[in-house]
Structure formats: structure tokens, C-alpha cells
Motif scaffolding. Sequence first.
Motif, PDB file in Angstrom:
ATOM      1  N   LYS A 149      -1.282  -0.697  -8.345  1.00 46.58           N
ATOM      2  CA  LYS A 149      -2.319  -0.387  -9.332  1.00 46.58           C
ATOM      3  C   LYS A 149      -2.757   1.072  -9.292  1.00 46.58           C
ATOM      4  O   LYS A 149      -3.242   1.606 -10.288  1.00 46.58           O
ATOM      5  CB  LYS A 149      -3.525  -1.308  -9.109  1.00 46.58           C
ATOM      6  N   ASP A 150      -2.589   1.757  -8.143  1.00 41.49           N
ATOM      7  CA  ASP A 150      -3.046   3.142  -8.067  1.00 41.49           C
ATOM      8  C   ASP A 150      -1.948   4.136  -8.432  1.00 41.49           C
ATOM      9  O   ASP A 150      -2.141   5.344  -8.323  1.00 41.49           O
ATOM     10  CB  ASP A 150      -3.598   3.457  -6.680  1.00 41.49           C
ATOM     11  N   SER A 151      -0.787   3.640  -8.871  1.00 39.95           N
ATOM     12  CA  SER A 151       0.304   4.543  -9.254  1.00 39.95           C
ATOM     13  C   SER A 151       0.112   5.020 -10.690  1.00 39.95           C
ATOM     14  O   SER A 151      -0.238   4.225 -11.569  1.00 39.95           O
ATOM     15  CB  SER A 151       1.654   3.828  -9.151  1.00 39.95           C
ATOM     16  N   TYR A 167       0.831  -1.202   0.000  1.00 37.84           N
ATOM     17  CA  TYR A 167       0.000   0.000   0.000  1.00 37.84           C
ATOM     18  C   TYR A 167       0.865   1.252   0.000  1.00 37.84           C
ATOM     19  O   TYR A 167       1.931   1.278   0.616  1.00 37.84           O
ATOM     20  CB  TYR A 167      -0.908   0.011   1.237  1.00 37.84           C
TER      21      TYR A 167
END
Length: 282
Positions: free
Chosen positions: A202-204, A144
Motif C-alpha cells: 500500500k505504501d508503494s 514490509y
Amino acid sequence: MDVAIVTYAGLPQLDAYDAPLLPALAALGLDARPCIWDDPKMDWRTPKVAVIRNTWDSHLRRDAFVAWSSKVGRLTRLYNPPEVLRWNTHKAYLRELEAKGIPFTPTVWVPQGGTADLGALMRERDWDSVVLKPVVSAGALKTYRFPRAELQAAQSCLQSLAAEDEVMVQPYLTAFETEGERAYLFFDGAFSHAVRRPPGLKDSPRGFQQPHLFEPIPEELRLAEDVLAAVGQPLLYARVDVATDNQGRCRLQELEVTEPSLFLSLDPEAPGRLAQAIARKL
């Protein structure tokens, strides 16, 4: 059977990146077949050599996988060897490499059941965002990223992760968003090819979407070679992942010698190079 290409039930015919290995081995006259690592009907005395490739549930069942590798290593020639698999499936191996002089992303190691004051840590080290990850993980599982503005959520996440296992706390490397991560692939100690990969988180933000070949950067290739030298024993295959830190320096991210994607399908010659390396083990 000459060669068992070891996979898991979710990929019984191998991942698309690895599938070209089978015809490359067949071209050398070798009988090579995908075999599921925890198949109770499999007799591991049958293959002359077993090569770990797509055992992509091993991090979910590390103890079982390590025990399996130890058993199979007594029945056939297993690559990479059981002692390497045990070492590499727990990220404490990175501490050992750093102690040998390998430049590694700055990391605070939080013991199982322990904690750390993330706010103080970020202020002291001038980190704008932190990445939290367990020491047994793959594919960014339970990994995270938290900016300073989400400190309370970060502290709660750290407590939850540390209740289960040791945790790594690292700065978020902003270069991931444009440069991605660079993977240097080696077969039998010899450099094969280099692949640029998008961020695993995935959120980068991503400057590109798909892995692709690139011309190796001399400084990074030297670092990758230093990493393999620090291991101190030969490896059938290795992937050395490097990235640029927030001060512009090249750092080791991971040494993947258990079940990494080797991106064989991206380089037409790579399957043949790995097949030749496997044939030399027979």
C-alpha cells in the motif's frame, strides 16, 4: 448441486470479479452455488464438483484449510486438488520452481528462529530497499518494505517475523511503481487473458490505480507457460504473476493456484471460458 463455488464468510456471494462465473455456469445448464468452506452444515458430498474461489481467510488458518481440503477432496472432486493447495499455500513452492530453472526474484530465505544481517546483505547485493514477507501470506499481509535508511527497523521486523515462521528477504523492484505486476490467467492449461495490476504494497507509488486488461507480452507469456509446465500436473485455473526486476529482466513473482482473483469481470469472454473448463470436469 452441480458445482459448489467455494468462498468464505466474508464474501458469501463472491467477490465482484468472480460473481460473473455463476451466470456463466447457469447458461450451461449447471446448478452452481456459492458455499462457505468452513460452514459446519455443508455436506460436501452434495456437489459433483467444488471449485475454490474466494477462500480469502485460508492464509490465516492454513492448517485448518489444508486439512479441510484433504477431507473434501475425498468427498467430491475439488479444484484445484488438495495436494496442489497444500503445496501452493506455502511459498517454499517458489524454491522448487526456481530449482527447475524458472527465473524468480532473488530471495534470501531466513529460517524460523533464524536471522540475517540485512545491512551486509544489501551492501553485497547492491539492494537499495528490501521487502520482508512470511512464507504463509496473501494480499501483502505482514509484507514490509524498508530502504537502507531504515535498517534498524528492518532488522527488528525481520526478527519479529522470523520468530513466527520462515521469512523471505527480497529486493524491492522499482518497476512496480510504473509497470505494476502482470498476471497471466490460464483455464485448463489454456491462456485466457492478461491483467496489469498495481503494486500490492500500500505504501508503494502507483503509476495506475486499478487492474486492467493488456495485450500479453510474448516473453512474459512464454515464462508463464514454462511455470505451468514446471508444475507437472494439470490445473483447472492458474494465475502467473510476473514483474520486471531491477536489471530489466522478467521474473516470476507468484504462481497463484489456490484462491487468486481471476479478474473475470474485466474480460467479457473469461467467465464463459472458465465455466466451460469447469463443465469438462463433471
